[in-house]
Design a protein around this motif. Structure first.
Motif, PDB file in Angstrom:
ATOM      1  N   LYS A 276     -13.423  14.430  23.647  1.00  0.00           N
ATOM      2  CA  LYS A 276     -14.440  14.166  22.977  1.00  0.00           C
ATOM      3  C   LYS A 276     -14.050  14.645  21.399  1.00  0.00           C
ATOM      4  O   LYS A 276     -13.692  14.233  19.940  1.00  0.00           O
ATOM      5  CB  LYS A 276     -15.627  14.874  22.733  1.00  0.00           C
ATOM      6  CG  LYS A 276     -17.060  14.552  22.028  1.00  0.00           C
ATOM      7  CD  LYS A 276     -18.118  15.536  21.968  1.00  0.00           C
ATOM      8  CE  LYS A 276     -19.269  14.796  21.362  1.00  0.00           C
ATOM      9  NZ  LYS A 276     -19.697  15.706  20.043  1.00  0.00           N
ATOM     10  N   PHE A 279     -10.637  12.825  20.413  1.00  0.00           N
ATOM     11  CA  PHE A 279     -11.338  11.282  19.909  1.00  0.00           C
ATOM     12  C   PHE A 279     -11.875  11.105  18.269  1.00  0.00           C
ATOM     13  O   PHE A 279     -11.438  10.136  18.156  1.00  0.00           O
ATOM     14  CB  PHE A 279     -12.377  10.701  20.748  1.00  0.00           C
ATOM     15  CG  PHE A 279     -12.704   9.169  20.178  1.00  0.00           C
ATOM     16  CD1 PHE A 279     -12.488   8.039  20.686  1.00  0.00           C
ATOM     17  CD2 PHE A 279     -14.002   9.712  19.356  1.00  0.00           C
ATOM     18  CE1 PHE A 279     -12.609   7.139  19.804  1.00  0.00           C
ATOM     19  CE2 PHE A 279     -14.108   7.808  19.136  1.00  0.00           C
ATOM     20  CZ  PHE A 279     -13.427   6.826  19.361  1.00  0.00           C
ATOM     21  N   GLU A 280     -12.575  12.045  18.006  1.00  0.00           N
ATOM     22  CA  GLU A 280     -13.446  12.470  16.688  1.00  0.00           C
ATOM     23  C   GLU A 280     -12.407  12.643  15.859  1.00  0.00           C
ATOM     24  O   GLU A 280     -11.997  11.912  15.073  1.00  0.00           O
ATOM     25  CB  GLU A 280     -14.708  13.592  16.987  1.00  0.00           C
ATOM     26  CG  GLU A 280     -15.736  13.299  17.422  1.00  0.00           C
ATOM     27  CD  GLU A 280     -16.628  14.097  17.979  1.00  0.00           C
ATOM     28  OE1 GLU A 280     -17.723  13.977  18.343  1.00  0.00           O
ATOM     29  OE2 GLU A 280     -16.213  15.402  17.746  1.00  0.00           O
ATOM     30  N   ASP A 283     -10.298   9.139  15.549  1.00  0.00           N
ATOM     31  CA  ASP A 283     -11.201   7.898  14.916  1.00  0.00           C
ATOM     32  C   ASP A 283     -11.545   8.519  13.308  1.00  0.00           C
ATOM     33  O   ASP A 283     -11.273   7.869  12.857  1.00  0.00           O
ATOM     34  CB  ASP A 283     -13.276   8.569  15.210  1.00  0.00           C
ATOM     35  CG  ASP A 283     -13.251   7.407  15.299  1.00  0.00           C
ATOM     36  OD1 ASP A 283     -13.243   6.069  15.908  1.00  0.00           O
ATOM     37  OD2 ASP A 283     -15.443   7.722  14.836  1.00  0.00           O
ATOM     38  N   GLU A 308     -21.521  11.848  33.009  1.00  0.00           N
ATOM     39  CA  GLU A 308     -22.405  11.134  32.859  1.00  0.00           C
ATOM     40  C   GLU A 308     -23.616  11.963  32.179  1.00  0.00           C
ATOM     41  O   GLU A 308     -24.382  10.693  31.041  1.00  0.00           O
ATOM     42  CB  GLU A 308     -22.195  10.509  33.527  1.00  0.00           C
ATOM     43  CG  GLU A 308     -23.813   8.913  34.155  1.00  0.00           C
ATOM     44  CD  GLU A 308     -22.671   8.371  34.161  1.00  0.00           C
ATOM     45  OE1 GLU A 308     -23.113   7.285  33.756  1.00  0.00           O
ATOM     46  OE2 GLU A 308     -21.485   8.108  35.421  1.00  0.00           O
ATOM     47  N   LYS A 309     -23.791  12.772  32.381  1.00  0.00           N
ATOM     48  CA  LYS A 309     -25.571  13.033  31.636  1.00  0.00           C
ATOM     49  C   LYS A 309     -24.698  13.721  30.082  1.00  0.00           C
ATOM     50  O   LYS A 309     -25.573  13.665  29.669  1.00  0.00           O
ATOM     51  CB  LYS A 309     -26.050  14.783  32.710  1.00  0.00           C
ATOM     52  CG  LYS A 309     -26.616  15.535  31.824  1.00  0.00           C
ATOM     53  CD  LYS A 309     -28.020  14.574  31.773  1.00  0.00           C
ATOM     54  CE  LYS A 309     -29.665  15.975  30.651  1.00  0.00           C
ATOM     55  NZ  LYS A 309     -29.634  15.255  30.732  1.00  0.00           N
ATOM     56  N   LEU A 310     -23.665  14.585  30.443  1.00  0.00           N
ATOM     57  CA  LEU A 310     -23.248  14.107  28.646  1.00  0.00           C
ATOM     58  C   LEU A 310     -23.388  13.126  27.490  1.00  0.00           C
ATOM     59  O   LEU A 310     -23.073  13.204  26.897  1.00  0.00           O
ATOM     60  CB  LEU A 310     -21.809  15.304  28.814  1.00  0.00           C
ATOM     61  CG  LEU A 310     -21.207  16.842  29.093  1.00  0.00           C
ATOM     62  CD1 LEU A 310     -20.461  17.027  29.233  1.00  0.00           C
ATOM     63  CD2 LEU A 310     -22.667  18.107  27.874  1.00  0.00           C
ATOM     64  N   GLY A 311     -22.671  12.191  28.682  1.00  0.00           N
ATOM     65  CA  GLY A 311     -22.859  10.916  27.410  1.00  0.00           C
ATOM     66  C   GLY A 311     -21.486  10.560  27.149  1.00  0.00           C
ATOM     67  O   GLY A 311     -21.070   9.567  26.345  1.00  0.00           O
ATOM     68  N   TRP A 312     -20.373  11.587  27.715  1.00  0.00           N
ATOM     69  CA  TRP A 312     -19.355  11.354  27.151  1.00  0.00           C
ATOM     70  C   TRP A 312     -18.004  10.483  27.758  1.00  0.00           C
ATOM     71  O   TRP A 312     -16.789  10.795  26.925  1.00  0.00           O
ATOM     72  CB  TRP A 312     -18.715  13.436  26.598  1.00  0.00           C
ATOM     73  CG  TRP A 312     -19.406  13.730  25.778  1.00  0.00           C
ATOM     74  CD1 TRP A 312     -20.671  13.236  25.606  1.00  0.00           C
ATOM     75  CD2 TRP A 312     -19.092  15.147  25.592  1.00  0.00           C
ATOM     76  NE1 TRP A 312     -21.483  14.584  24.173  1.00  0.00           N
ATOM     77  CE2 TRP A 312     -20.693  15.270  24.670  1.00  0.00           C
ATOM     78  CE3 TRP A 312     -19.039  15.796  25.878  1.00  0.00           C
ATOM     79  CZ2 TRP A 312     -21.208  16.556  23.597  1.00  0.00           C
ATOM     80  CZ3 TRP A 312     -19.104  17.516  25.424  1.00  0.00           C
ATOM     81  CH2 TRP A 312     -19.890  17.525  24.514  1.00  0.00           C
ATOM     82  N   ILE A 314     -17.013   7.904  27.740  1.00  0.00           N
ATOM     83  CA  ILE A 314     -16.640   7.034  26.666  1.00  0.00           C
ATOM     84  C   ILE A 314     -15.629   8.054  25.693  1.00  0.00           C
ATOM     85  O   ILE A 314     -14.915   6.265  25.246  1.00  0.00           O
ATOM     86  CB  ILE A 314     -18.021   6.046  25.370  1.00  0.00           C
ATOM     87  CG1 ILE A 314     -18.827   7.385  24.857  1.00  0.00           C
ATOM     88  CG2 ILE A 314     -19.312   5.412  26.135  1.00  0.00           C
ATOM     89  CD1 ILE A 314     -18.802   7.191  23.095  1.00  0.00           C
ATOM     90  N   PHE A 315     -15.640   8.915  25.405  1.00  0.00           N
ATOM     91  CA  PHE A 315     -14.649   9.481  25.078  1.00  0.00           C
ATOM     92  C   PHE A 315     -13.174   9.040  25.512  1.00  0.00           C
ATOM     93  O   PHE A 315     -11.598   8.991  25.366  1.00  0.00           O
ATOM     94  CB  PHE A 315     -14.266  10.931  24.743  1.00  0.00           C
ATOM     95  CG  PHE A 315     -16.259  11.150  23.726  1.00  0.00           C
ATOM     96  CD1 PHE A 315     -15.636  10.290  22.527  1.00  0.00           C
ATOM     97  CD2 PHE A 315     -16.946  11.463  23.487  1.00  0.00           C
ATOM     98  CE1 PHE A 315     -16.739   9.896  21.292  1.00  0.00           C
ATOM     99  CE2 PHE A 315     -18.140  11.643  23.143  1.00  0.00           C
ATOM    100  CZ  PHE A 315     -18.127  10.895  21.389  1.00  0.00           C
ATOM    101  N   LYS A 317     -12.904   7.133  28.515  1.00  0.00           N
ATOM    102  CA  LYS A 317     -12.545   5.752  28.635  1.00  0.00           C
ATOM    103  C   LYS A 317     -11.085   5.108  26.927  1.00  0.00           C
ATOM    104  O   LYS A 317     -10.452   4.585  27.389  1.00  0.00           O
ATOM    105  CB  LYS A 317     -13.726   4.576  28.356  1.00  0.00           C
ATOM    106  CG  LYS A 317     -13.519   3.849  29.055  1.00  0.00           C
ATOM    107  CD  LYS A 317     -14.998   2.723  29.588  1.00  0.00           C
ATOM    108  CE  LYS A 317     -14.441   1.794  28.499  1.00  0.00           C
ATOM    109  NZ  LYS A 317     -17.017   1.122  28.218  1.00  0.00           N
ATOM    110  N   ALA A 318     -12.189   5.816  26.319  1.00  0.00           N
ATOM    111  CA  ALA A 318     -11.328   5.169  25.062  1.00  0.00           C
ATOM    112  C   ALA A 318      -9.595   5.726  24.425  1.00  0.00           C
ATOM    113  O   ALA A 318      -8.784   5.036  24.364  1.00  0.00           O
ATOM    114  CB  ALA A 318     -12.039   5.272  22.916  1.00  0.00           C
ATOM    115  N   SER A 333     -20.261   3.262  38.632  1.00  0.00           N
ATOM    116  CA  SER A 333     -21.836   4.912  38.177  1.00  0.00           C
ATOM    117  C   SER A 333     -21.840   5.070  39.780  1.00  0.00           C
ATOM    118  O   SER A 333     -23.133   4.855  39.916  1.00  0.00           O
ATOM    119  CB  SER A 333     -22.167   4.880  37.627  1.00  0.00           C
ATOM    120  OG  SER A 333     -23.370   6.074  37.440  1.00  0.00           O
TER     121      SER A 333
END
Lengths: 410, 423
Positions: A276, A279-280, A283, A308-312, A314-315, A317-318, A333
């Protein structure tokens, strides 16, 4: 008039839809586990009346948090379950649980004898002994302890040059980087330095997740209080706390307040995952990454439950997806079934393998060059169960980046 | 982080909109706060079963002209509606969700409503059905005379007695039997937790569904209709087909209490199709703190991603009705919690609901006020790059009309087209 519902971990919002139970990996394989709805909000109503209603079978919850991700009503189901365990469990953790829970103590203890310990715990008679005497399943392979830990390498090879960077971050390396996978920490330092950040180690203690799972509540709380105090000082110096293990980071952000009642609200947002963080920076244009031209890999990404719970996810993956020569497949998942120390235990081993089976089968059918995952215990489970190598994303990045060119670009 | 379109909500409407856009090359993000209404699905999609005045609808497309002006279907218009209605079966088929309609089709190939048997033993109109569900052509003529209704011992979420009573009234002679399957017996340790999905998980194993199928075959004694609970084919509906082949007579699967097995299957397949097309799906995250400047949304944040700004050319809000928390009711008003959009609800509080549970409920008609292309308003000022679709759109009482899935799908397709047209 009361306009908003206010209840402990939001449990009164439960509408009994049972969607949580539909997504629980444990209830699918273990008939002894009552399932998240019953163990969480339903049980909480009864427990409020009388602690007699506490059900010891709540120990089968792996704390994967999939129930919370699925819940349409925002009920903190797993937090309800674990705080109930904390308040009411009568079973006292035995020697096995204490050994598994104390990842940092065991690491320090085993390290001087690493080659001996590794071969001893890998030998069949010892495995049989541990199976019979300690209920640690004999089929389980152990992660190998490293004779030289990460911090020792850091002090010798990297510490001196860190102050030359104008920007600094604090690194929470966690137990597995220290004792089993120092290469993850080395990769972290290499990448951070290349993008212009100096790395500072802090007086960290084990995040305590294994203590929470094994019912060592007081010890877990002491660790949470210690770490939160250290983070407060670190944040006061203007440094973010960056980690490489999704479970450590998740525990320190969310389990400290929700399960252990340790208030971390002033530092929580400063605790982050390296993916994260990077990525930030990429970005916003603050950091530039230059990749090797000849790097090629077919990678399958497994997002650990806690990430998955943190929801992160995607970072990761990116970032991994940015590497030019990479073909990246995101795996369905699913939980790998390991859940930290859960899969080591004889009573859980069979279930842990059954839970992970869909994931293992998908990895085998994809036959990637290797699997990418932010969690060390998922790594142990997947490597043991599929034979495929699992690499932390930061290790993949360190390998794929042209570090010299990246350092010049930043 | 930048996307072409950001969709808030993760249910049927969001997924249809997301898949349609993503397949057309629009990079989409879906932000989903928990699972959705598909988990409560009957296994069928309704387009229009009843007009607002209570008149029963046989051919939905012929009844469009009787709908009020503010109805979402009226906003889309008959021509576009016809186009989308024709497009839907192939659209879902390409996502791995096979749908069938009642065998009759009306003039111009327009759909004619079929009827599904409800768990209460009544018949309700619907447009399309998933593999599990058998559609009847009429709600009065039941083409079978004797029915065998089989349940799992101890399963409380499927009431065979209600179905027997309902069908009995229509002249079908019913017999109820229970079967005991060893793999399912394990679930009875926690009687309140013996739910549809638990049984469905056991029934994915070949030995178990075959044992069930042969026990039902043994029980059947000349019945021309066999009714079973919808607990088969969680991962792959082929098991539904295999059971039909194995058991003599017409085999009909009827809905259970939630969670819905065909609904979860559809949700999993649609999500997979969205991701396979390149879409990004954030599970268990909640959109918040949007920035709206000069009538345009410029970015949103989510709880999990914290300070990271998510920006896009267009935004879609499909976060559900009151039940899905897309709308929130306070004692005096109804609000849309993400953007604070203007909502449509009667100021007379007493008209919000009817004490008769089965009556048409005022609150079902609440929604976000939208223009003809489903763009909403904040304090009367239109937001030009935000679209609303699904149950959140005001102007209809879809529970009463039997149009929930239809409104979700049609508005999603219309919004996707508006976004594509503006590209």
């Amino acid at each position: 008039m009361q306009e908003k519902n206010v209840s402990f971990n939001n449990f009164e919002q439960c509408i009994k839809c049972t969607i949580c139970t539909a997504y629980c990996p444990v209830v699918a394989v273990n008939p002894f586990y009552p399932g998240p709805k019953q163990a969480g909000p339903d049980g909480e109503r009864l427990r409020l009346k009388n602690k007699f209603f506490f059900d010891e079978n709540l120990k089968y919850c792996m704390n994967c948090k999939r129930c919370e991700v699925a819940c349409p009503s925002g009920v903190k189901i797993a937090d309800l379950i674990h705080s109930a365990r904390r308040r009411f469990a009568r079973e006292i953790p035995d020697l096995r649980d204490r050994v598994l829970a104390n990842t940092d103590f065991m690491g320090k203890f085993a390290r001087p004898f690493a080659p001996v310990v590794n071969s001893v715990v890998a030998s069949k008679p010892v495995k049989a002994f541990m199976d019979v005497m300690m209920d640690i399943d004999r089929e389980r392979t152990f992660p190998k302890y490293q004779g030289k830990g990460f911090t020792r390498w850091f002090k010798k090879e990297a510490a001196d040059s860190q102050s030359s960077y104008s920007k600094q971050i604090a690194f929470f390396h966690g137990c597995s980087t220290e004792f089993q996978h120092p290469e993850v920490g080395k990769a972290f330092v290499q990448v951070m330095n290349a993008v212009g950040f100096g790395v500072k180690l802090i007086d960290e203690e084990c995040c305590g997740v294994a203590m929470i799972s094994n019912g060592l509540w007081n010890q877990a709380r002491r660790h949470a209080e210690h770490n939160t105090k250290v983070f407060r000082k670190t944040v006061g110096e203007g440094l973010p706390i960056v980690g490489v293990s999704s479970t450590c980071v998740f525990t320190m952000r969310d389990e400290y307040p929700d399960v252990l009642d340790v208030d971390n609200s002033d530092v929580r947002d400063s605790i982050t995952m390296v993916e994260k963080f990077l990525f930030e920076k990429v970005d916003s244009g603050e950091v530039k990454l230059v990749f090797k031209e000849d790097y090629r890999a077919r990678i399958a990404y497994h997002c650990p439950c806690h990430n998955e719970k943190l929801g992160w996810g995607i970072f990761t993956k990116a970032l991994v997806g940015m590497i030019p020569g990479v073909s990246l497949t995101v795996l369905d998942s699913n939980c790998c079934g390991m859940a930290g120390t859960y899969g080591f235990k004889k009573e859980n081993y069979k279930y842990s393998q059954e839970i992970g089976r869909p994931l293992f089968e998908q990895i085998k059918s994809l036959a990637p060059d290797f699997v990418c995952c932010e969690c060390e215990t998922c790594k142990w489970q997947i490597e043991m169960s599929t034979g495929y190598t699992v690499l932390n994303p930061i290790v993949i990045l360190a390998d794929a980046l042209d570090l010299e060119a990246t350092a010049k670009a930043n | 982080m930048r996307f072409d379109t950001i969709i808030i909500g993760g249910g049927l409407s969001s997924l249809v909109c997301g898949i349609k856009l993503q397949k057309a090359g629009v990079k989409c993000l879906i932000v989903s706060a928990g699972q959705n209404a598909l988990h409560f699905s009957s296994g069928t999609f309704g387009l229009l079963g009843k007009l607002p005045d209570g008149t029963e609808v046989r051919e939905p497309m012929r009844s469009m002209s009787f709908l009020p002006e503010g109805h979402p279907y009226s906003k889309i218009g008959v021509d576009k509606m016809s186009e989308y209605v024709a497009e839907v079966p192939a659209f879902f088929e390409s996502c791995g969700v096979r749908l069938h309609s009642a065998p009759l089709s009306g003039e111009g190939g327009f759909p004619v409503n079929g009827y599904r048997l409800t768990p209460l033993g009544t018949l309700k109109p619907c447009w399309l059905a998933m593999e599990d569900v058998t559609l009847l052509q009429s709600k009065d003529d039941i083409p079978w005379s004797k029915a065998l209704i089989v349940n799992f011992s101890g399963f409380l979420d499927f009431n065979a007695g209600f179905i027997a009573e309902g069908l009995g009234r229509k002249g079908v002679e019913c017999r109820v039997e229970n079967v005991t399957i060893e793999g399912v017996e394990n679930l009875r340790r926690n009687p309140t937790e013996m739910r549809s999905v638990g049984i469905a998980r056991v029934m994915t194993k070949e030995n178990d569904w075959k044992e069930f199928g042969s026990k039902v075959r043994e029980l059947s004694s000349g019945e021309d209709l066999v009714i079973l609970p919808e607990v088969f084919g969680l991962g792959d509906p082929v098991i539904v087909q295999w059971l039909r082949e194995m058991i003599p007579g017409e085999v009909m699967f009827v809905g259970t209490m939630p969670p819905s097995v065909p609904g979860i299957r559809a949700q999993m397949r649609l999500k997979k199709a969205f991701e396979a097309a390149g879409g990004t799906f954030l599970s268990g995250d909640t959109a918040e703190n949007p920035s709206v400047e000069g009538g345009l949304v410029t970015s949103v944040h989510t709880v999990n991603l914290g300070e990271l700004r998510l920006s896009a050319d267009n935004y879609v809000l499909a976060s559900g009705h009151l039940f899905g928390k897309g709308l929130e009711a306070t004692p005096s008003k109804v609000i849309e919690p993400v953007f604070g959009l203007d909502t449509d609800f009667p100021t007379d509080r007493s008209s919000w609901c009817d004490e008769d549970f089965f009556a048409q409920q005022g609150y079902d008609g609440f929604g976000v006020i939208c223009d003809e292309s489903f763009r909403p308003f904040i304090d009367g000022k239109r937001v030009d790059n935000l679209f609303v679709c699904g149950s959140e759109v005001g102007g209809c009482n879809s529970l009463y009309e039997g149009s929930g899935a239809g409104v979700a799908i049609m508005t999603a397709m219309s919004v996707a087209d508006s976004i594509l047209a503006g590209k």
